[in-house]
Enzyme design. Sequence first.
Site, PDB file in Angstrom:
ATOM      1  N   GLY A  41      39.664 -26.509  18.494  1.00  0.00           N
ATOM      2  CA  GLY A  41      39.448 -27.664  17.647  1.00  0.00           C
ATOM      3  C   GLY A  41      38.026 -28.198  17.721  1.00  0.00           C
ATOM      4  O   GLY A  41      37.055 -27.451  17.691  1.00  0.00           O
ATOM      5  N   SER A  42      37.903 -29.503  17.848  1.00  0.00           N
ATOM      6  CA  SER A  42      36.656 -30.218  17.600  1.00  0.00           C
ATOM      7  C   SER A  42      35.565 -29.936  18.623  1.00  0.00           C
ATOM      8  O   SER A  42      35.811 -29.804  19.824  1.00  0.00           O
ATOM      9  CB  SER A  42      36.934 -31.721  17.573  1.00  0.00           C
ATOM     10  OG  SER A  42      35.746 -32.440  17.414  1.00  0.00           O
ATOM     11  N   CYS A  43      34.323 -29.920  18.115  1.00  0.00           N
ATOM     12  CA  CYS A  43      33.136 -29.827  18.971  1.00  0.00           C
ATOM     13  C   CYS A  43      32.938 -31.099  19.787  1.00  0.00           C
ATOM     14  O   CYS A  43      32.165 -31.115  20.746  1.00  0.00           O
ATOM     15  CB  CYS A  43      31.894 -29.582  18.121  1.00  0.00           C
ATOM     16  SG  CYS A  43      31.926 -28.052  17.158  1.00  0.00           S
ATOM     17  N   SER A  44      33.621 -32.195  19.413  1.00  0.00           N
ATOM     18  CA  SER A  44      33.486 -33.468  20.126  1.00  0.00           C
ATOM     19  C   SER A  44      34.235 -33.474  21.452  1.00  0.00           C
ATOM     20  O   SER A  44      34.206 -34.471  22.167  1.00  0.00           O
ATOM     21  CB  SER A  44      33.989 -34.630  19.258  1.00  0.00           C
ATOM     22  OG  SER A  44      33.174 -34.805  18.130  1.00  0.00           O
ATOM     23  N   GLY A  45      34.889 -32.364  21.782  1.00  0.00           N
ATOM     24  CA  GLY A  45      35.570 -32.288  23.068  1.00  0.00           C
ATOM     25  C   GLY A  45      34.625 -32.521  24.234  1.00  0.00           C
ATOM     26  O   GLY A  45      35.018 -33.081  25.266  1.00  0.00           O
TER      27      GLY A  45
END
Length: 597
Positions: A70-74
């Site tokens: 999923g997200s790169c904001s992890g």
Amino acid sequence: MATTSPGATSSFRSTVYVTGKASGTLIASNLELSFWGGVNAQTSEVIDRHHELSGQYLQDTILAIPGGRGSCSGSGVMLELLLNGKGPKAILFQRREDILTLGVMIAEEMFGKSIPVVTLQKNDFRELSRLNGQYTHVVDGRVSTNDTNDPLNENVPYLSGSQPTKSTSMVELSEGDQAFLDGVHGEAARVAMRIVVRMADLLGAQELMNISQVHIDGCVYTGPASLAFAERLRDMGGKVRIPTSLNSISVDQKRWRAQGIDPTFGEPAAKLADAYVDMGARPTFTCAPYQLESAPRLGDQIAWAESNAVVYANSVLGARTMKYPDFLDISIALTGRAPKAGPHIDINRKASLIVENPRIHEVKNIDDAFYPLLGYHVGTLAPSEIPVVVGIQSLAPSKDDLKAFGAAFATVSSAPMFHIVGVTPEAAVLDAIVIDGPQLRSVDVDMKDLESCWGELNSAYKNQPIDLVSLGNPHFSLTEIRKLAGLCRGRTKKDDVAVVVTCGRTSYGLARQGGLVEELEKFGVEFITDTCWCMITQPVIPPSKKAIMTNSGKYAHYGPGLTGRKFYFGSLADCVEAACRDGVVEGKPRWLSNNVA
């Protein structure tokens, strides 16, 4: 191979990416986990309601997962957890993991806080995952478990076969790279180059390369840590060296006060955006940078973050980018240099999974819900490998269809791209984009698979009414706004159902010039710019026992955990129909029902 000894259940060999020592109760899963949208950064609760760890807390545990997704904001969520004391004590992966590991590296480089990060061999990881709940020790790469909460004994010798393997630097630096490390271009650039080189080591890159543009996802406010990181770089004198755009931020920067956003959230979120603009990034504030005039072209070497944007750039535009974690994106923007690895290299863009069913193109009267369902299913089939889809060329998917497919795909897969034969630019023929070797495999897809995905994304109770239609995740394009206007024309929306569209400033401006915004606002549509649904909370989404309807596979997946509410998923036409029919959703689309044997 795992070994056993007196006082220890098992001991495992590992490769160390971040050194350290820790002990805690093992929480293990064989399913990848996205920290953004999947883990609450303030409490450490797993909020991905589709994940088997849902409801568990990661604080003070030893977390074992195959990898992120999923997200790169992890990486931002990981940094937040570590700085607020809510993080796990160590993370064990089955394979190299970039996004979450980068979050740990940033905590270590910038704030002096860290936890061990290691990877285990595949068979060892599977054996370890069966020991869920046992007390686990990580000592500079040695991983061992026992049945009781025995204190960490750092003097226990390594067991046979459990000696850790440390990754070594292979990066050959140019004179220019070394100048950054020597501080010639300032302290911010020096720190940024250290981060870039450290990530290059993790990736096994042998050299760095020039990048033509960057899209930054780190402007999403995950908490005080994300703001502290950006302001520290800015105050060190950080300035971007190449064209840099900004992802959606956590608020509508111009209107968050009017929308009733709590200043304790709105003010730091706006300050975070300002910090990146101060460093020279353009205030584009969109999760769909491929809709901008600055969108890259086939073969361009870029550094984009934001999962759907990365997948679209690689797959649909044919540009070349890794799935860059938050914070690495600004580091590359400050130096213009990135690791030469991943999809930047031809061989790493090849597919190892063929997804096909020659009959799926025979389905009659499909609508736009087909593509996120297919993308979601393909993502579950390929959680970490690049797939190629065969058999849908005749459906002639549009750019918005491919956007919806890619966003849903990226929600459940960590792969940076996909191919569709006869549709995406590098897949003119199948043989051109598949690997040659025993790793190549093939799987069939049928309508029952899509029906299963439809059931998973529709979490609302039967006949549960809605009070909100959520559109624009990823951001609506001008074409989608025009299509929505056509569907709403001549219809009357029910007063107790809100219809809200998120889009970038550019698309909104063009739609306003064309009279579409005025027309849709008369119908009752509200437009929000700068931010996106994965960041929107109260009061835009008020507490309610009613459900939310969306045409986004991505938001239908993340939404229940982010909002605490149930969701319906359907086509854009279904969304408009529900808004006009007392908030009642009809159910499964006919094209899906009629084609399930």
